[in-house]
Design a protein around this motif. Structure first.
Motif, PDB file in Angstrom:
ATOM      1  N   GLU A 150       0.817  -1.223   0.000  1.00 47.64           N
ATOM      2  CA  GLU A 150       0.000   0.000   0.000  1.00 47.64           C
ATOM      3  C   GLU A 150       0.849   1.272   0.000  1.00 47.64           C
ATOM      4  N   ASN A 151       1.846   1.301   0.895  1.00 46.80           N
ATOM      5  CA  ASN A 151       2.775   2.445   0.915  1.00 46.80           C
ATOM      6  C   ASN A 151       4.002   2.077   0.098  1.00 46.80           C
ATOM      7  N   ARG A 152       3.838   2.076  -1.190  1.00 45.47           N
ATOM      8  CA  ARG A 152       4.882   1.534  -2.056  1.00 45.47           C
ATOM      9  C   ARG A 152       6.200   2.306  -1.968  1.00 45.47           C
ATOM     10  N   ASP A 153       6.115   3.575  -1.593  1.00 49.61           N
ATOM     11  CA  ASP A 153       7.314   4.368  -1.317  1.00 49.61           C
ATOM     12  C   ASP A 153       8.224   3.717  -0.298  1.00 49.61           C
ATOM     13  N   LYS A 154       7.576   3.097   0.685  1.00 51.43           N
ATOM     14  CA  LYS A 154       8.329   2.501   1.794  1.00 51.43           C
ATOM     15  C   LYS A 154       8.589   1.014   1.602  1.00 51.43           C
ATOM     16  N   ALA A 155       8.177   0.459   0.455  1.00 51.48           N
ATOM     17  CA  ALA A 155       8.218  -0.997   0.289  1.00 51.48           C
ATOM     18  C   ALA A 155       9.601  -1.584   0.569  1.00 51.48           C
ATOM     19  N   VAL A 156      10.634  -0.909   0.055  1.00 49.18           N
ATOM     20  CA  VAL A 156      11.983  -1.475   0.197  1.00 49.18           C
ATOM     21  C   VAL A 156      12.423  -1.465   1.663  1.00 49.18           C
ATOM     22  N   GLU A 157      12.128  -0.345   2.332  1.00 49.57           N
ATOM     23  CA  GLU A 157      12.443  -0.268   3.764  1.00 49.57           C
ATOM     24  C   GLU A 157      11.745  -1.356   4.568  1.00 49.57           C
ATOM     25  N   ILE A 158      10.470  -1.545   4.256  1.00 43.61           N
ATOM     26  CA  ILE A 158       9.699  -2.547   4.999  1.00 43.61           C
ATOM     27  C   ILE A 158      10.292  -3.942   4.782  1.00 43.61           C
ATOM     28  N   VAL A 159      10.629  -4.233   3.530  1.00 39.44           N
ATOM     29  CA  VAL A 159      11.217  -5.542   3.244  1.00 39.44           C
ATOM     30  C   VAL A 159      12.538  -5.698   3.984  1.00 39.44           C
ATOM     31  N   SER A 160      13.286  -4.620   4.063  1.00 42.71           N
ATOM     32  CA  SER A 160      14.573  -4.770   4.737  1.00 42.71           C
ATOM     33  C   SER A 160      14.389  -5.002   6.244  1.00 42.71           C
ATOM     34  N   GLU A 161      13.347  -4.380   6.823  1.00 46.26           N
ATOM     35  CA  GLU A 161      13.045  -4.684   8.238  1.00 46.26           C
ATOM     36  C   GLU A 161      12.663  -6.157   8.421  1.00 46.26           C
ATOM     37  N   ARG A 163      13.629  -7.395  -5.041  1.00 49.41           N
ATOM     38  CA  ARG A 163      13.453  -7.023  -6.446  1.00 49.41           C
ATOM     39  C   ARG A 163      12.003  -6.626  -6.736  1.00 49.41           C
ATOM     40  N   ILE A 164      11.066  -7.379  -6.146  1.00 49.09           N
ATOM     41  CA  ILE A 164       9.652  -7.032  -6.370  1.00 49.09           C
ATOM     42  C   ILE A 164       9.328  -5.702  -5.691  1.00 49.09           C
ATOM     43  N   ALA A 165       9.871  -5.518  -4.475  1.00 43.30           N
ATOM     44  CA  ALA A 165       9.600  -4.277  -3.738  1.00 43.30           C
ATOM     45  C   ALA A 165      10.090  -3.067  -4.540  1.00 43.30           C
ATOM     46  N   TRP A 166      11.296  -3.210  -5.128  1.00 43.25           N
ATOM     47  CA  TRP A 166      11.807  -2.124  -5.981  1.00 43.25           C
ATOM     48  C   TRP A 166      10.872  -1.845  -7.130  1.00 43.25           C
ATOM     49  N   SER A 167      10.419  -2.908  -7.777  1.00 44.15           N
ATOM     50  CA  SER A 167       9.619  -2.644  -8.971  1.00 44.15           C
ATOM     51  C   SER A 167       8.269  -2.022  -8.612  1.00 44.15           C
ATOM     52  N   ILE A 168       7.629  -2.450  -7.519  1.00 42.17           N
ATOM     53  CA  ILE A 168       6.355  -1.775  -7.209  1.00 42.17           C
ATOM     54  C   ILE A 168       6.604  -0.334  -6.770  1.00 42.17           C
ATOM     55  N   LYS A 169       7.776  -0.101  -6.175  1.00 42.60           N
ATOM     56  CA  LYS A 169       8.108   1.275  -5.779  1.00 42.60           C
ATOM     57  C   LYS A 169       8.295   2.158  -7.017  1.00 42.60           C
ATOM     58  N   VAL A 170       9.064   1.650  -7.969  1.00 41.97           N
ATOM     59  CA  VAL A 170       9.348   2.430  -9.173  1.00 41.97           C
ATOM     60  C   VAL A 170       8.086   2.635 -10.010  1.00 41.97           C
ATOM     61  N   LEU A 171       7.347   1.539 -10.201  1.00 46.90           N
ATOM     62  CA  LEU A 171       6.152   1.635 -11.046  1.00 46.90           C
ATOM     63  C   LEU A 171       4.976   2.289 -10.321  1.00 46.90           C
ATOM     64  N   ASP A 172       5.061   2.306  -8.982  1.00 44.90           N
ATOM     65  CA  ASP A 172       3.948   2.741  -8.135  1.00 44.90           C
ATOM     66  C   ASP A 172       2.634   2.120  -8.591  1.00 44.90           C
ATOM     67  N   GLU A 173       2.685   0.817  -8.741  1.00 44.41           N
ATOM     68  CA  GLU A 173       1.516   0.104  -9.236  1.00 44.41           C
ATOM     69  C   GLU A 173       1.551  -1.314  -8.685  1.00 44.41           C
ATOM     70  N   ILE A 174       0.373  -1.880  -8.455  1.00 44.40           N
ATOM     71  CA  ILE A 174       0.350  -3.265  -7.980  1.00 44.40           C
ATOM     72  C   ILE A 174      -0.925  -3.947  -8.471  1.00 44.40           C
ATOM     73  N   SER A 175      -0.812  -5.238  -8.748  1.00 43.14           N
ATOM     74  CA  SER A 175      -2.007  -5.997  -9.134  1.00 43.14           C
ATOM     75  C   SER A 175      -2.287  -6.995  -8.017  1.00 43.14           C
ATOM     76  N   ALA A 176      -3.480  -7.571  -8.058  1.00 43.12           N
ATOM     77  CA  ALA A 176      -3.841  -8.567  -7.041  1.00 43.12           C
ATOM     78  C   ALA A 176      -2.860  -9.741  -7.084  1.00 43.12           C
ATOM     79  N   ARG A 177      -2.395 -10.066  -8.276  1.00 46.34           N
ATOM     80  CA  ARG A 177      -1.471 -11.184  -8.409  1.00 46.34           C
ATOM     81  C   ARG A 177      -0.142 -10.885  -7.727  1.00 46.34           C
TER      82      ARG A 177
END
Ligand code: ASP
Ligand code: MG
Length: 443
Positions: free
Chosen positions: A52-63, A97-111
Motif C-alpha cells: 500500500e505504501n509503495r514508497d516505503k516498500a523497500v524499507e519494509i522488506v529490509s526490516e 526485487r519485487i519491492a523495488w519494482s512496485i516502488k518504481v512503477l507505483d503500481e500493484i495488481s492482485a497477483r
C-alpha cells in the motif's frame, strides 16, 4: 500422523520458539508430523503495508529480512544457521526485487500482492525448520505451497484433487517432521495465491483431509475457543468440545479470528481438530456432528453494523422485488451479513458492516417503488449450540431475548445458531443475558 499449525501470533521471540520446539517434539515423538506455519507475528501486516505504501516498500522488506536474520541467529546455530541464512537471503533477494519494482512503477495488481504476501509464510517455514534441526530433531522445511488454487487472488479457491497430488509430495520426504507454509497456494500455472486472512488454519485442516490424517492441532495464543470474548464477558470459559456445526457457526461469526472455512474440510472426513494454547494449558476439541450432550456453547457479537430497512407497499407480492434489492448490494460490492422479510412483504431488512452502509443505501435510493429507506445502528447477537434444537432450551433463549426490541431472528446451519438483530445500544445487554444462559448450560 498429524498436522500441527503454529500461529503467527505465537512467533515473536526466542522464548516462543523454545515452547514451540517443545510442543512439536512432544507430538512428533508419537507420530509423523506435518507442521503448517503462519508468517511471524505482524509480518503479513507489514507486507500488506508495503503493497500500500509503495514508497516505503523497500524499507519494509529490509526490516522483515533483518527480523528473520536476527531471530535465526538466536534460535539456530552452527551449519544449520548458515543454510537457513542462505535460504532466507535468497528469498529476501527475490522480495527486494519485487519491492523495488512496485516502488518504481507505483503500481500493484492482485497477483503481485499475493506474490509479495507469500514471502511471510515461506520465510517462516525456513526459519522454523532450521530451528528444529538445530535442536537435532528430524525435520525438513518445504517452503513452497501445497495447495493448488484458482486465480481468485486474495481469496483463492482450492482445487482439491490437484492439491491432494501436490500435498502427497511431502510424504516422500524422508523426515519425521516436515514444515510447510500455511495461507499460500499456487495456480496450475505456478502463480502464488493466498486463501484469505488467517488462512493457515484452513490450510492445516485441509491438509489433514487431503493427506488422510486423523488429527489436526491449531496451536495459538489462547487455550481454545471461549464462550465469549473474556475481555468483555468476565464469566467466559473455554469450551471443551464443539460439534462441527457449532464450530462452523462460531468461526463464521468471527470467534477467535479463525478463518471462516477452517472446519469445512471436516464435513466429509473424520478428523479431530484441537485448538490449543502455547502458553496455557487447555484446549477445545472439535469433532463429529451434534449429539445429545451438546447444549449451548457460546455467543458471538457483531456490533459495528447497520440495519437498512427498505419499506414499500408497492413491492408486496411482486416477483423479483427482493432480487432487485439484493442486486444493488452486489453492484455496490457489499457483503450482506443478515437479511429478513416479514410475510407481509412490506419491508426488507438488510444488515451490513457500518463501513458499507452508505455505499449500499445510496444505491438503494436508485430503486423505483420504494417508499423509504431507514438506516440505524445495529448489533447482531448470536447464540450457538446444538441444544437450540431442543424446545426447552430454545424457549429459554427466546425468553431472554424477549426483553429487547428484536428486529429479526434467524437460524443458522442445521439450526445450531440463532441470531438476534437489535439496536446497537441494546446489543451488549442482550449478549450479557444470553451469555449467562450459555454458561448455565455448558457442560
Ligand atoms: N499470515 C496470514 C495472516 O496473517 C495467515 C495466517 O496467519 O493464518 O493472515
Ligand atoms: Mg495468523
Amino acid at each position: 500422523m498429524l498436522v500441527v499449525k503454529i500461529g503467527g501470533s505465537i512467533q515473536k521471540d526466542e522464548r516462543d520458539f523454545e515452547l514451540i520446539a517443545n510442543r512439536i517434539s512432544q507430538y512428533s515423538s508419537r507420530d509423523r508430523t506435518i507442521v503448517v506455519t503462519s508468517a511471524l507475528k505482524g509480518v503479513t501486516n507489514s507486507l500488506i503495508e508495503a503493497t500500500e505504501n509503495r514508497d516505503k516498500a523497500v524499507e519494509i522488506v529490509s526490516e522483515i529480512y533483518d527480523r528473520h536474520v536476527k531471530l535465526l541467529s538466536k534460535i539456530v546455530d552452527g551449519p544449520e544457521f548458515d543454510n537457513a541464512f542462505k535460504s532466507i537471503s535468497k528469498l529476501a533477494d527475490e522480495l527486494f526485487r519485487i519491492a523495488w519494482s512496485i516502488k518504481v512503477l507505483d503500481e500493484i495488481s492482485a497477483r503481485v500482492r499475493d506474490y509479495i504476501l507469500s514471502f511471510g509464510e515461506r520465510m517462516a517455514s525456513v526459519t522454523l525448520g532450521a530451528m528444529l534441526r538445530s535442536r537435532k530433531m528430524d525435520a525438513q522445511s518445504y517452503p513452497e505451497p501445497l495447495l493448488v488454487t484458482d486465480d481468485s487472488f486474495g481469496e483463492a479457491n482450492v482445487i482439491e484433487d490437484l492439491s491432494a497430488m501436490e500435498a502427497r509430495k511431502v510424504l516422500d520426504i524422508p523426515s519425521k517432521i516436515v514444515v510447510v507454509p500455511g495461507f499460500i497456494g499456487k495456480t496450475p500455472t505456478e502463480r502464488y495465491t493466498t486463501v484469505g486472512r488467517g488462512g493457515s488454519d484452513y490450510t492445516a485442516t485441509l491438509l489433514g483431509k487431503l493427506l488422510g490424517f486423523p488429527e489436526v492441532r491449531l496451536v495459538t495464543e489462547v487455550p481454545g475457543i471461549m464462550t465469549a470474548d473474556p475481555r468483555k464477558f468476565p464469566g467466559a470459559k473455554t469450551i471443551s468440545r464443539l460439534s462441527l456445526e457449532e464450530a462452523m457457526e462460531l468461526a463464521q461469526m468471527g470467534a477467535k479470528r479463525l478463518h471462516p472455512r477452517t472446519f469445512e474440510p471436516m464435513f466429509d472426513r473424520d478428523i479431530r481438530v484441537y485448538i490449543e494454547g502455547l502458553y496455557d494449558e487447555g484446549y477445545t476439541l472439535v469433532q463429529g456432528t451434534c449429539d445429545s450432550s451438546d447444549k449451548l456453547k457460546g455467543i458471538a457479537v457483531l456490533d459495528d453494523l447497520k440495519l437498512i430497512s427498505v419499506e414499500s407497499t408497492n413491492i408486496v407480492g411482486k416477483i423479483g422485488s427482493a432480487a432487485r434489492v439484493m442486486e444493488k448490494a452486489r453492484e455496490a460490492g457489499v457483503n450482506i451479513i443478515s437479511l429478513s422479510q416479514p410475510a407481509s412483504e412490506t419491508t426488507i431488512h438488510i444488515v451490513v458492516d457500518s463501513k458499507n452502509a452508505e455505499r449500499l443505501s445510496s444505491r438503494l435510493q436508485e430503486l423505483r417503488d420504494v417508499d423509504s429507506i431507514n438506516v440505524q445502528d445495529a448489533s447482531a447477537v448470536s447464540v450457538v449450540g446444538c441444544g437450540l434444537r431442543n424446545k426447552e432450551l430454545f424457549r429459554e433463549v427466546l425468553r431472554e431475548a424477549s426483553s429487547f426490541e428484536v428486529a429479526s431472528i434467524s437460524r443458522g446451519l442445521r439450526n445450531v445458531s440463532a441470531t438476534f438483530v437489535v439496536k446497537k445500544d441494546e446489543g451488549f445487554n442482550l449478549a450479557k443475558d444470553l451469555h449467562e444462559v450459555v454458561v448455565k448450560w455448558i457442560n
